[in-house]
Every structure is written in structure tokens, then in C-alpha cells.
Design a protein around this motif. Structure first.
Motif: not given
Ligand SMILES: Cc1cc2nc3c(=O)[nH]c(=O)nc-3n(C[C@H](O)[C@H](O)[C@H](O)COP(=O)(O)O)c2cc1C
Ligand SMILES: [Fe+2]
Ligand SMILES: [Fe+2]
Length: 398
Positions: A162-173, A222-231
Motif C-alpha cells: 500500500l502506497f499510503s500517501a501521508d497516512a502512516f507517515g512520521t516526522f524524522g529523517a 507492506m506500507i510505503c508512506p510518503l514520510h518516515g520508514p517503510v512498514w
């Protein structure tokens, strides 16, 4: 130098991180930086899923070029039009003019607004539409208001990603580890993930719940969000957190004390209450000075905990502004279902408790516990007795 990371044989991470930006969206402090994720699929047809923020343009374009290695880009899939992901669409299309942009009608409208014209090759998609790249079949699912109205998510039905856009994202480089299971997520990332979610999409709990319901019908590996690590592991942990947050339910049974104090007398009373709570066995109490801690952290902490103590000085017949600001922000984020205790201070006409109460009464299911402790300048032995009673009540209600 490119910095790409293969996720599978034909899915490549081409995003980049920024550690220079002080304020995300020019408002949220990000001391741990932020990543702008983007992905390339190398199938019979090639596809790029979202672009990135202008600040990482050079790295991003180098990554895309290294990944395509001379192949043409067939599709640019745009899930979200906020400039932290969409800023580079126009310049990307100058480099890859034959790419067809695949997106929602609302997003296409925003492209015209941001860039002055719609892309030359445009394929509009609706809920359930599919796109075959060869081995991969992509399914598009709408996610309005998570975080903007044009948002969609892309589900790779072949590899169950799932390419989840902003969902399941986080701050943090990102720091070399792409996957959530390669970092100490609960200890080092969860607070930022909560702060990101609550402040950015927290207002849209209902819409997030709708997306979670849709997601529950999909087999997601797998979740690929737009910010933060991949799940790719323990997805239920992170999905469960989003479920709690978007229901506005407390994550922890516990107390957060927040004071807005000019000269320290309100602070002293709030901290006395914190100590009295500790003496009653309440663990892991958190206290914050609203003048020092960014309101995004305060809001996030108010979402995390079940019980909140709010202490404020009166200021020009109003609330001391950091408390006024916090309550406005909590209201804006539909904060609800919590237990609150109040402490006020004022040297001639204390108003703070009444004003805090008025704000809290406009929120849903807020229980105000016990008597308000009302201080005139500095706390007295009488206040010590009141705070003891309040501590008893808070401890009991936990
Ligand atoms: C700029 C300013 C405005 C204030 N306005 C009020 C007011 O409208 N009503 C009141 O009772 N006290 C007012 N106060 C007094 C404070 O609320 C009072 O001194 C309180 O004890 C301060 O608590 P603190 O030591 O936690 O800052 C004001 C104080 C300042 C500095
Ligand atoms: Fe966004
Ligand atoms: Fe974003």
C-alpha cells in the motif's frame, strides 16, 4: 551521488531526507528532520509514485535517473498534491515529457492551480480503477482529507503493497535504515509519529477511520508512506495506533500536567499537584511548561494521555496566551473523551478556570474533575489541602 535503495527486485526507494528544515509546513519543529519518500516501479512499464519537496530536488532527480538507468518514465502517479511531495511535478515532466500523469480529477485541478496548466498526458482515476504495468496491477483508492481532499492511495495488488500517501507517515529523517523494523520505532520514533499524525491529520479522524476500514479489506504486506520508514513487519502495531488516534481515544492511562505561568506561582501549584500524584503511586507523569514546549507536542501529549491537568494564570482578563493557544489548537483538532483538572491563578480577578471551562465545554465528552484550585498570587496551606483532594480524585479516576 545517487542514494537509492531497492525494496524488491522492481521497487526502488528514490526519496530523500532533509535535516536542515527547522519547521515542517513552516510551523512544526522537526529536530529529527523529515524524509520525503518516493518510489519507482520498474516493470514492463515504469512508474514513479509521487515526487518530493523542492529542498531535496537535486538528490531526488539523481535518484530517479539512476533508477531508470536510461529507460523512459511511462507513468507518474500522484497520490497527494501538497508541495512537500508535489513541488517537483512540473520539473519532472520537463525531464520526462512522455510520462502520463495518473491521478484524481481534484489533483489534476490543483496541478493547474500550482503550475498554470494540466499535464499534457493525463489519466484520471476513480475509486477502484486499475493500472497494469506488466507484472504489477495497481488499484487506486480514494482517501479524501487524509490529508487534503484530492488524496488517493495506490495499492499494488501483485505484491500487496500500500502506497499510503501521508497516512502512516512520521516526522524524522531516514538514517540508512529504510524499514521500521530496523529502527527502535517505539522508543525513538513513536512520539514523532504521534505528533505528526495528530497535528497533520488528527482533525480528520472520521476520514482516517474510513481508510482503515477499506484497508482492512485488503491483504497488505507492506506500507510505503510518503514520510518516515517503510512498514513490512508488525503492521498491526502501527495500524492499531492510528485506529486509537483517529477514534480520539487515550493511548495511555496517565497524567499530563501543562501549566501556563508568567512568574512561576501557577507552575509551583501545578508541580505540587504532580508530586502529590506521584506520592499516590501515579507513574510516568509528564509535566510541560506551555511557554517552552511547542504546542504541537502539547496537543500530541493531550491525545496520548487520559488525564490532563491544565493550570493557567489570568492575563489581561483572559488566559495566559500559551494556554489560550493550546486550547484553541485542541479544539481545532476535535480533542475529546478526556478527564481534565483545572488550576487557576490571578492577583485581582482570577478568570482562567472559567475561561478554560468555557473552551472545554465546547469539546465532546470532556469530564472536568473536582473543584478548581483558584490561587490569588501564591498558593497557601489551604491550596495544599485542595491539591491533596484533587490528587486523590485524579488517582481514583485513573
Ligand atoms: C500582563 C499581565 C496581565 C495580567 N492580567 C491579570 C488579570 O486580568 N486578572 C488577574 O487577576 N490577574 C492578572 N495578572 C496577574 C497574574 O495572573 C497573577 O500575578 C498570577 O499570580 C501570576 O501567576 P504566575 O506566577 O504563575 O505567573 C496579570 C499579570 C500580568 C503580568
Ligand atoms: Fe500532506
Ligand atoms: Fe506530506
Amino acid at each position: 551521488m545517487h542514494n537509492i535503495q531497492p525494496i524488491s527486485s522492481d521497487l526502488i526507494y528514490v526519496g530523500a531526507s532533509d535535516r536542515r528544515l527547522a519547521l515542517f509546513e513552516n510551523i512544526y519543529p522537526i529536530p529529527r528532520g523529515i524524509s520525503y519518500n518516493s518510489y519507482v516501479m520498474l516493470d514492463e512499464k515504469t512508474a514513479l509514485l509521487d515526487t518530493a519537496d523542492a529542498s531535496v530536488a537535486e538528490q531526488f532527480f539523481e535518484n530517479v535517473a539512476a533508477t531508470l538507468a536510461g529507460r523512459t518514465l511511462d507513468y507518474l502517479i500522484i497520490n497527494h498534491m501538497e508541495p512537500d511531495h508535489a513541488a517537483l511535478i512540473a520539473s519532472l515532466l520537463l525531464r520526462y515529457p512522455s510520462a502520463t500523469v495518473v491521478t484524481t480529477a481534484k489533483a489534476a485541478q490543483m496541478m493547474e492551480q500550482f503550475f498554470g496548466n494540466k499535464p499534457a498526458q493525463l489519466q484520471l482515476v476513480k475509486e477502484g480503477d486499475t493500472l497494469s504495468l506488466g507484472r504489477h496491477t495497481l488499484v487506486f483508492t480514494m482517501a479524501p482529507m487524509v490529508h487534503w481532499p484530492e488524496v488517493m492511495m495506490t495499492y499494488d495488488a501483485t505484491d500487496k503493497t500500500l502506497f499510503s500517501a501521508d497516512a502512516f507517515g512520521t516526522f524524522g529523517a531516514l538514517s540508512g535504515n529504510l524499514y521500521a523494523d530496523e529502527v527502535n520505532f517505539e522508543q525513538e520514533w513513536l512520539d514523532d509519529a504521534r505528533r505528526y499524525f495528530i497535528n497533520i491529520v488528527g482533525k480528520y479522524g472520521l476520514q482516517v477511520q474510513n481508510v482503515l476500514k477499506k484497508a482492512a479489506t485488503l491483504d497488505i504486506r507492506m506500507i510505503c508512506p510518503l514520510h518516515g520508514p517503510v512498514w513490512r513487519d508488525n503492521l498491526t502495531f502501527f495500524i492499531g495506533k492510528h485506529d486509537i488516534w483517529s477514534r480520539y481515544e487515550p493511548e495511555d492511562k496517565g497524567v499530563v500536567v501543562i501549566y501556563a505561568s508568567i512568574y512561576g506561582h501557577t507552575e509551583a501549584a501545578a508541580m505540587r499537584l504532580a508530586t502529590l500524584l506521584g506520592q499516590r503511586g501515579v507513574k510516568d507523569i509528564k509535566a510541560y511548561d506551555a511557554s517552552h514546549t511547542h504546542v504541537s507536542t502539547l496537543v500530541s501529549e493531550c491525545f496520548r494521555a487520559s488525564h490532563i491537568v491544565l493550570a493557567s494564570a489570568t492575563y489581561n482578563n483572559g488566559l495566559f496566551t500559551p494556554m489560550e493557544n493550546l486550547l484553541a489548537d485542541l479544539k481545532a483538532h476535535c480533542w475529546q473523551q478526556r478527564t481534565v483538572a483545572l488550576i487557576e491563578n490571578g492577583s485581582w480577578a482570577p478568570q482562567a478556570a472559567k475561561l478554560m471551562r468555557t473552551e472545554l465545554e465546547q469539546m465532546k465528552d470532556i469530564t472536568i474533575l473536582g473543584e478548581t484550585t483558584s490561587i490569588k498570587s501564591a498558593a497557601t496551606p489551604e491550596h495544599e489541602a485542595q491539591l491533596n483532594i484533587l490528587a486523590d480524585e485524579i488517582a481514583k479516576s485513573l
